[in-house]
Write an enzyme that holds these catalytic residues in place. Structure first.
Site, PDB file in Angstrom:
ATOM      1  N   TYR A  86      45.721 -83.909 -47.864  1.00 50.47           N
ATOM      2  CA  TYR A  86      45.938 -85.189 -48.522  1.00 50.47           C
ATOM      3  C   TYR A  86      46.041 -85.042 -50.021  1.00 50.47           C
ATOM      4  CZ  TYR A  86      40.770 -85.161 -48.469  1.00 50.47           C
ATOM      5  OH  TYR A  86      39.443 -84.813 -48.574  1.00 50.47           O
ATOM      6  N   HIS A 138      34.958 -92.664 -46.602  1.00 50.42           N
ATOM      7  CA  HIS A 138      34.790 -92.348 -48.018  1.00 50.42           C
ATOM      8  C   HIS A 138      35.687 -93.178 -48.926  1.00 50.42           C
ATOM      9  CE1 HIS A 138      33.857 -88.099 -46.303  1.00 50.42           C
ATOM     10  NE2 HIS A 138      32.791 -88.852 -46.262  1.00 50.42           N
TER      11      HIS A 138
END
Length: 188
Positions: free
Chosen positions: A133, A64
């Site tokens: 994250y 991604h």
């Protein structure tokens, strides 16, 4: 530098971070993020969003990236183990289309900084893994993009497991199909 150290990587622009971990018979303690310390490692983004995923063995998430202004990420695995992968998608880069992988787990507590201009993904190699994250921009579905996790031109060496991508990730285009549309340009 107190708290963390940068470990060597092959691709320019990414930083593998190893924290100072204080362990004893009760467990461990470490700082997972301290802005001024990370700035000294050239990680200067202001992170605006934190994400947390839990996945089972073999789950592949990626590869991604976000177009527009892009999105940098600081990735860590707080439970279990993953193979974390980045692919250089900066047009004109001498390592365009090259990948590098790192094991992130709840023992080494390493973190991977994935700057703008790299696609990111991971595969869970433990029974379960929690991945956390930080993101430098807000998630916007309309500008999220991806490339095929199994693109043969890139040739990522995923673990020898039954890989379980989402339908969207399984249908992602090959890098060569979208490379001319990428907004990321290599700047030496």
């Amino acid at each position: 530098m107190a708290g963390v150290e940068a470990l060597p990587t092959k691709l320019d622009g990414r930083i593998l971070v190893s924290p100072i971990v204080h362990r004893d018979q009760r467990g461990f303690f470490h700082e997972t993020y301290r802005r001024n310390t990370y700035a000294e490692l050239a990680i200067r983004e202001e992170f605006v969003q934190d994400n947390h995923s839990r996945s089972e063995r073999g789950v592949v998430r990626g590869m991604h990236f976000q177009v527009g202004a892009g999105m940098a990420k600081l990735v860590r695995c707080s439970l279990g183990a993953i193979l974390d992968v980045v692919v250089d998608i900066r047009r004109g880069s001498p390592t365009f289309g090259h990948w590098e992988a790192f094991e992130l787990d709840d023992q080494n507590l390493h973190q991977l900084y994935c700057p703008i201009g790299f696609a990111h993904g991971f595969c869970v190699v433990s029974d379960t893994a929690d991945v956390l994250y930080k993101c430098s921009s807000y998630y916007v579905e309309s500008i999220e993009r991806g490339i095929a996790y199994d693109d043969p031109d890139i040739g990522i060496a995923w673990p020898d497991l039954e890989l379980l991508p989402s339908p969207r990730d399984a249908a992602a285009p090959r890098l060569r199909e979208i490379e001319h549309d990428l907004p990321f340009v290599y700047e030496p």
